[in-house]
Write an enzyme that holds these catalytic residues in place. Structure first.
Site, short mmCIF file in Angstrom:
data_model
loop_
_atom_site.label_atom_id
_atom_site.label_comp_id
_atom_site.label_asym_id
_atom_site.label_seq_id
_atom_site.Cartn_x
_atom_site.Cartn_y
_atom_site.Cartn_z
N ARG A 1 0.82 -1.24 0.00
CA ARG A 1 0.00 0.00 0.00
C ARG A 1 0.85 1.27 0.00
NH1 ARG A 1 -3.40 -2.93 3.56
NH2 ARG A 1 -5.11 -3.77 2.34
N LYS B 1 3.94 11.44 -11.13
CA LYS B 1 3.06 10.60 -11.96
C LYS B 1 3.79 9.28 -12.21
CE LYS B 1 0.22 13.62 -14.80
NZ LYS B 1 -0.01 14.09 -16.18
N GLU C 1 11.25 17.11 -24.76
CA GLU C 1 10.59 17.60 -23.53
C GLU C 1 11.19 18.94 -23.11
OE1 GLU C 1 7.89 16.30 -22.32
OE2 GLU C 1 7.93 14.11 -22.41
N LYS D 1 8.70 22.56 -14.01
CA LYS D 1 7.80 21.45 -13.66
C LYS D 1 7.41 21.54 -12.19
CE LYS D 1 6.44 16.80 -14.31
NZ LYS D 1 6.53 15.56 -15.02
N GLU E 1 -3.41 17.28 -11.44
CA GLU E 1 -3.90 17.65 -12.76
C GLU E 1 -5.39 17.94 -12.79
OE1 GLU E 1 -1.79 15.67 -15.95
OE2 GLU E 1 -3.48 16.02 -17.29
N ARG F 1 -1.80 21.59 -14.62
CA ARG F 1 -0.77 20.59 -14.94
C ARG F 1 -0.94 20.04 -16.36
NH1 ARG F 1 1.99 15.92 -11.12
NH2 ARG F 1 3.23 15.02 -12.79
N ASN G 1 1.26 18.54 -20.98
CA ASN G 1 0.94 17.54 -22.02
C ASN G 1 0.88 18.15 -23.41
OD1 ASN G 1 0.71 15.32 -20.26
ND2 ASN G 1 -1.28 16.10 -19.59
N HIS H 1 1.20 15.97 -26.46
CA HIS H 1 1.13 14.58 -26.01
C HIS H 1 -0.14 13.86 -26.50
CE1 HIS H 1 4.57 15.66 -23.68
NE2 HIS H 1 4.59 14.55 -22.98
N HIS I 1 1.06 10.56 -27.74
CA HIS I 1 0.72 9.30 -27.05
C HIS I 1 -0.05 8.36 -27.98
CE1 HIS I 1 1.00 10.79 -22.58
NE2 HIS I 1 2.16 10.42 -23.07
N HIS J 1 9.44 7.87 -26.95
CA HIS J 1 8.44 8.82 -26.46
C HIS J 1 8.74 10.24 -26.94
CE1 HIS J 1 5.55 10.75 -23.81
NE2 HIS J 1 6.52 11.49 -23.29
P1 NAD Z 1 13.60 4.75 -21.37
O1 NAD Z 1 13.41 4.69 -19.92
O2 NAD Z 1 13.05 3.66 -22.21
O3 NAD Z 1 15.15 4.89 -21.65
C1 NAD Z 1 15.57 4.95 -22.97
C2 NAD Z 1 16.67 3.93 -23.30
O4 NAD Z 1 17.90 4.44 -22.82
C3 NAD Z 1 16.51 2.56 -22.70
O5 NAD Z 1 16.94 1.61 -23.64
C4 NAD Z 1 17.47 2.57 -21.52
O6 NAD Z 1 17.95 1.30 -21.22
C5 NAD Z 1 18.55 3.45 -22.02
N1 NAD Z 1 19.27 4.20 -21.02
C6 NAD Z 1 18.76 4.84 -19.95
N2 NAD Z 1 19.71 5.53 -19.33
C7 NAD Z 1 20.87 5.31 -20.00
C8 NAD Z 1 22.19 5.79 -19.87
N3 NAD Z 1 22.53 6.66 -18.91
N4 NAD Z 1 23.13 5.35 -20.73
C9 NAD Z 1 22.79 4.50 -21.73
N5 NAD Z 1 21.54 4.04 -21.94
C10 NAD Z 1 20.59 4.44 -21.08
O7 NAD Z 1 12.99 6.09 -22.01
P2 NAD Z 1 12.88 7.61 -21.52
O8 NAD Z 1 12.88 8.39 -22.75
O9 NAD Z 1 13.83 7.92 -20.45
O10 NAD Z 1 11.44 7.68 -20.84
C11 NAD Z 1 10.26 7.52 -21.59
C12 NAD Z 1 9.14 7.17 -20.66
O11 NAD Z 1 8.92 8.25 -19.73
C13 NAD Z 1 7.83 6.95 -21.36
O12 NAD Z 1 7.24 5.77 -20.90
C14 NAD Z 1 6.99 8.14 -20.96
O13 NAD Z 1 5.62 7.86 -20.94
C15 NAD Z 1 7.52 8.43 -19.60
N6 NAD Z 1 7.28 9.78 -19.13
C16 NAD Z 1 6.73 9.94 -17.90
C17 NAD Z 1 6.50 11.20 -17.40
C18 NAD Z 1 5.96 11.36 -16.01
O14 NAD Z 1 5.63 12.49 -15.62
N7 NAD Z 1 5.86 10.32 -15.24
C19 NAD Z 1 6.85 12.33 -18.16
C20 NAD Z 1 7.42 12.14 -19.41
C21 NAD Z 1 7.64 10.86 -19.89
N1 GLY Z 2 4.57 14.74 -18.07
C1 GLY Z 2 3.29 15.24 -17.70
C2 GLY Z 2 3.12 15.44 -16.25
O1 GLY Z 2 3.97 15.12 -15.45
O2 GLY Z 2 2.09 15.92 -15.85
#
Ligand code: NAD
Ligand code: GLY
Length: 374
Positions: free
Chosen positions: A125, A147, A189, A231, A241, A245, A249, A252, A256, A269
């Site tokens: 939890r 998030k 981003e 942010k 949101e 917030r 997006n 997005h 998305h 992404h």
């Molecule tokens: P990811 O986590 O898939 O990482 C990208 C790639 O880079 C992977 O293959 C990983 O293994 C590799 N990698 C990571 N760090 C590395 C490093 N230092 N050196 C070498 N390789 C490395 O992708 P991302 O672009 O970091 O994140 C995308 C995700 O984030 C999506 O799922 C998206 O929806 C999410 N997201 C979430 C929020 C939120 O507010 N929670 C906001 C924006 C995006």
């Molecule tokens: N990336 C969108 C949010 O965090 O609200």
């Protein structure tokens, strides 16, 4: 000049926390966790790539501070961000006997951060967690704001929670090992923050993009800290949101949907939301009075950052895309809501866009820049 460390605060009452931006921060992981009283045991959730690169440093830092880490490693990439992986991780957390007084460390990009955060939000939890983002995208966006969640086949991030980390450590040194493609995806981003909130940041990016692409630490630190501060400001005003917030997006809705219809495998992404932001800029021009010159500046910056700005969709893909857009969390009664800009640095949210405009912008995105400018 590179300052030793920048600190950004996310002000959320008793859930407030700091984001540290600097170099050599992974070595401080253990101390930072210890000083926040996070417990003597943790599970470090990471992916196979990051595990190979940073397990040793994370282990050394945690153990030196008297914290015993165990590791849970998922497959790299968006296709692992699902409930099947979550289930497998729950089993490992239980097998490793993680208790309420333990915590999770998310060591990786946004996929790891979102999934590990979701584990922390739900296991027993809810337990504490720490974000150690290792991609540019995760430094400036996904590690901040709480998030957390995973994808369903029907759409991105459709299962999740709000669960704030105890601290975020943005170690710029980890970006040195990131592939060129992933680094550029993170810039999508970064550019977003300029468009939605900060015209001065946008100008700074126009001037300083080359230094950023070379991953020079001083400009990188400044830009990452500024994005995190934006942010933090937005999240502090609207954590869950209810309104504001939504501006985060920008681009997005279509982005998305593009990810969902390509089974999360074709676009990164950042690439999908690059196309989405071009679409949003064009919609902004038609509906929100964004000037031609601002639209052009936006497109030029994405092109200079080496990000995709075009997409060609067949009839079937087009109808799948519009269907996926209706699954967007911002949709109301099946109506898709957009974030649109009236100038660089200022956006409006919750806007209803007539379908014909969406189709006409999607048509225009299939043209090359060359043919469009003729
Ligand atoms: P990811 O986590 O898939 O990482 C990208 C790639 O880079 C992977 O293959 C990983 O293994 C590799 N990698 C990571 N760090 C590395 C490093 N230092 N050196 C070498 N390789 C490395 O992708 P991302 O672009 O970091 O994140 C995308 C995700 O984030 C999506 O799922 C998206 O929806 C999410 N997201 C979430 C929020 C939120 O507010 N929670 C906001 C924006 C995006
Ligand atoms: N990336 C969108 C949010 O965090 O609200």
């Amino acid at each position: 000049m590179l300052r030793p460390m920048r600190k950004v605060k996310v002000s959320l009452g008793d859930r407030s926390y700091s984001i540290l931006v600097g170099t050599n921060l992974l070595s401080r992981l253990g101390l930072e966790c210890r000083s926040r009283g996070l417990g003597n045991r943790c599970a470090v959730v990471t992916d196979k790539h990051v595990d190979g690169l940073y397990r040793k440093a994370a282990t050394h830092s945690l153990e030196s501070a008297g914290i015993e880490p165990s590791f849970i490693t998922i497959e790299p990439g968006e296709t692992a961000k699902n409930l099947k992986s979550v289930n497998a991780c729950y089993d490992q957390l239980a097998a490793q006997r993680l208790e309420r007084g333990s915590f999770i460390v998310a060591l990786g990009g946004g996929v790891v951060g979102d999934l590990a955060g979701f584990l922390a939000a739900t296991y027993l939890r809810g337990i504490n967690f720490v974000q150690v983002p290792t991609t540019l995208l995760a430094h400036v966006d996904s590690s901040v704001g709480g998030k957390v969640g995973v994808n369903l086949k029907a759409g991105k991030n459709l299962v999740g929670a709000f669960h704030q980390p105890s601290i975020v450590l943005c170690d710029l040194d980890t970006l040195d090992t990131l592939s060129e493609r992933e680094f550029r995806a993170g810039l999508a981003e970064v550019i977003k923050y300029g468009i939605i909130y900060d015209a001065a940041l946008f100008r700074q990016l126009e001037r300083g993009l080359d230094a950023l692409l070379k991953r020079e630490k001083a400009p990188l630190a400044k830009v990452v800290a500024r994005c995190c501060a934006i942010k933090a400001e937005v999240v502090a005003q609207d954590e869950k949101e209810g309104g504001l917030r939504a501006i985060l997006n920008f681009g997005h809705t279509i982005g998305h949907a593009l990810e969902a219809i390509s089974s999360y495998g074709k676009y990164l992404h950042g690439e999908a939301i690059s196309i989405g932001q071009i679409a949003a800029a064009r919609l902004s021009r038609r509906i929100q009075g964004l000037s031609q010159s601002d639209e052009t500046r936006i497109e030029n910056l994405f092109v200079r950052a080496g990000l995709p700005t075009r997409v060609v969709l067949g009839k079937r893909e087009r109808s799948k895309l519009t269907e996926a857009m209706r699954m967007d969390k911002k949709a109301r009664d099946g109506d898709v809501r957009f974030v649109l800009a009236d100038r660089i640095g200022r956006v409006h949210f919750g806007l209803n866009v007539p379908t014909e405009h969406i189709h006409s912008v999607l048509d225009s995105l299939s043209e090359s820049r060359h043919s469009r400018s003729r």
